[in-house]
Enzyme design. Structure first.
Site, mmCIF file in Angstrom:
data_model
loop_
_atom_site.group_PDB
_atom_site.id
_atom_site.type_symbol
_atom_site.label_atom_id
_atom_site.label_comp_id
_atom_site.label_asym_id
_atom_site.label_seq_id
_atom_site.Cartn_x
_atom_site.Cartn_y
_atom_site.Cartn_z
ATOM 1 N N HIS A 268 -3.109 -19.517 47.798
ATOM 2 C CA HIS A 268 -1.905 -20.240 48.225
ATOM 3 C C HIS A 268 -2.027 -21.701 47.822
ATOM 4 O O HIS A 268 -3.074 -22.306 48.012
ATOM 5 C CB HIS A 268 -1.738 -20.137 49.738
ATOM 6 C CG HIS A 268 -0.584 -20.949 50.263
ATOM 7 N ND1 HIS A 268 0.724 -20.537 50.155
ATOM 8 C CD2 HIS A 268 -0.556 -22.164 50.861
ATOM 9 C CE1 HIS A 268 1.516 -21.448 50.692
ATOM 10 N NE2 HIS A 268 0.760 -22.449 51.127
ATOM 11 N N GLY B 68 0.815 -1.203 0.000
ATOM 12 C CA GLY B 68 0.000 0.000 0.000
ATOM 13 C C GLY B 68 0.853 1.259 0.000
ATOM 14 O O GLY B 68 1.834 1.352 0.732
ATOM 15 N N GLY C 232 18.296 -4.099 17.630
ATOM 16 C CA GLY C 232 17.111 -3.269 17.586
ATOM 17 C C GLY C 232 16.368 -3.373 16.263
ATOM 18 O O GLY C 232 16.723 -4.161 15.386
ATOM 19 N N ARG C 233 15.333 -2.560 16.146
ATOM 20 C CA ARG C 233 14.500 -2.562 14.949
ATOM 21 C C ARG C 233 14.320 -1.138 14.454
ATOM 22 O O ARG C 233 14.477 -0.184 15.214
ATOM 23 C CB ARG C 233 13.134 -3.207 15.240
ATOM 24 C CG ARG C 233 13.253 -4.658 15.690
ATOM 25 C CD ARG C 233 11.886 -5.282 15.927
ATOM 26 N NE ARG C 233 11.104 -5.382 14.708
ATOM 27 C CZ ARG C 233 11.209 -6.373 13.816
ATOM 28 N NH1 ARG C 233 12.072 -7.346 14.012
ATOM 29 N NH2 ARG C 233 10.445 -6.393 12.731
#
Length: 467
Positions: free
Chosen positions: A445, A114, A271-272
């Site tokens: 618990h 797109g 990272g990106r």
């Protein structure tokens, strides 16, 4: 075709935005450049990595933990091909689920790239090169991100790889060199370490998962070292070269010494970067930030062009699937005139190693930098009855509370099912609970969540019951 909303991208932000728009009565279209919906998260990110994390955890426990439970297995054998096949099946089920949701909500899905012709017209370029145009009153950009690299390293996708290729290897590496000690790298590194690979992590900062509370990084490093991973912290990578089936990574130590490691694969996980290429943003007057290629938006996630919005990894903030989902919902509701809300301080971060790591709110380092007076309480899982029963003794829960009001300012945990447990902290902080509020609430618990209550007891009156 005329639409009320066109969403470009079908990742967690995009498909959630599309579904919420449709729920609100808007005629909606969603464009995806790949053959399946779901974006990075479902196809080559969150979902497939968790599938491999679960499978590799089972394999590791079979060889290292089952015997203590009285389960003796001889000659454990890894069928790596089946493990990858299972991962693919998990992905297929999830992406098919998005297709079902689109049909259910009467969303028109388009396959192709797109791009903007003008602010209301989108050109869809299909795989065969043909094009189609659709128009919309509003457009939501949700194109996500892609792995970034270092400028002097060439990703060949064979020996020097990104997270995408790491999910589709045909063999377990003998020695995986991991550049980057963040979330993505450590998750995939732990997968292959459990399966028998030697994993070496080179991290530029002085600790792993550097964006999280330092105490979490220190504890996770100890656990991963016990699992066989080795770390070079404060080291700067200077190069990576492939010769045959061998990768050589060179790097500098903090004292300036030159070092190198040789392995059969190098995973670059530094990272990106936002995926804003090919959108034709220049045609409608939108510019991206030079660093990270992110789109600037206002407080309502609208760009400088009225009616054009952007969400998720392509805008400011953490690159997290659930952040993108919240923003997708936010924009959809904004378009119809509602007044939605997102508290970015309360979007949790999670690392799906084992033990898991999860956090929400402020870190100790951030509170100190801001000069906020706070108190802290922590509780180790080693003292949890449920953790002792399951054998998950590593880790702790740490609660940070305002020194005067006792309001919870941050929760940081590393331990079994921390990814699920952090939800209690998010709810508590959304309603501005005090540490005492949580300490006086009944917790079943034995459960892991009792550690949250005990940490709050420690923060409130320094009176945890079980330590």
């Amino acid at each position: 075709m005329q639409y009320d909303v066109i969403v470009i991208g079908s990742g967690p932000g995009g498909y959630v935005a599309a579904i919420r728009c449709a729920q609100l009565g808007l005629k909606t279209a969603c464009i995806e450049k790949y053959s399946t919906y779901g974006g990075t998260c479902l196809n080559v990110g969150c979902i497939p990595s968790k599938a491999l994390l679960d499978s590799s955890e089972h394999f590791y426990n079979a060889g290292h933990a089952f015997a203590t439970h009285g389960i003796n297995i001889k000659d454990i054998k890894l069928d790596f091909g089946q493990m990858i096949k299972r991962k693919a099946d998990v992905v297929a089920k999830n992406t098919a689920g998005i297709s079902f949701l689109f049909k259910k909500n009467k969303i028109d899905g388009y396959q192709g790239m797109g791009s903007f012709k003008d602010k209301n017209t989108i050109i869809i370029t299909k795989a065969d090169g043909t094009t189609q145009e659709i128009a919309g009153k509003n457009v939501i950009i949700a194109t996500g991100s892609k792995p970034s690299s270092l400028p002097f390293i060439k990703i060949d996708k064979k020996r020097i790889i990104t997270s995408t290729e790491a999910l589709n290897l045909t063999e377990v590496p003998k020695h995986l060199i991991l550049i980057g000690g963040g979330v993505i790298g450590l998750e995939l590194g732990s997968v292959y370490a459990r399966l028998g690979a030697k994993v070496s992590v080179i991290e530029f900062m002085d600790g792993i998962i550097p964006t999280m509370d330092k105490s979490l990084g220190k504890e996770l490093q100890k656990v991963l070292q016990k699992q066989g991973m080795e770390f070079y912290l404060g080291h700067k990578v200077t190069g990576a070269a492939v010769k045959g089936k061998e990768v050589t990574v060179t790097f500098d130590a903090p004292n300036g010494d030159k070092k190198e490691l040789k392995g059969d694969y190098c995973l670059v996980a530094v990272g990106r970067i936002a995926y804003t290429d090919s959108l034709g943003l220049d045609k409608i007057g939108i510019t991206v930030e030079e660093r990270g290629r992110k789109i600037t938006v206002d407080d309502h996630m609208q760009t400088s062009v009225p009616g054009v919005y952007a969400i998720g990894d392509v805008i400011r903030g953490a690159m997290l699937a659930h952040k993108a989902e919240d923003e997708g919902t936010y924009v959809a509701e904004t378009i119809v005139g509602q007044k939605p809300h997102i508290n970015y301080n309360l979007i949790p971060g999670v690392v799906y190693t084992w033990p898991e790591v999860a956090a929400v709110g402020q870190t100790e380092e951030q509170l100190k930098e801001k000069g906020v007076k706070y108190k802290t309480g922590s509780f180790p899982f080693r003292a949890s009855g449920r953790a002792v029963a399951s054998g998950d003794l590593d880790g702790f829960v740490k609660v940070l509370a305002d020194a005067t009001t006792d309001e919870i300012l941050g929760v940081h945990m590393i331990g079994p099912r921390a990814a699920d447990m952090i939800a209690e902290a998010v709810v508590a902080m959304e309603y501005r609970a005090s540490a005492e509020d949580i300490s006086r609430m009944s917790h079943a618990h034995p459960t892991y969540t009792e550690a949250m209550r005990e940490a709050c007891l420690a923060a409130t009156e320094n009176r945890p019951i079980h330590i």
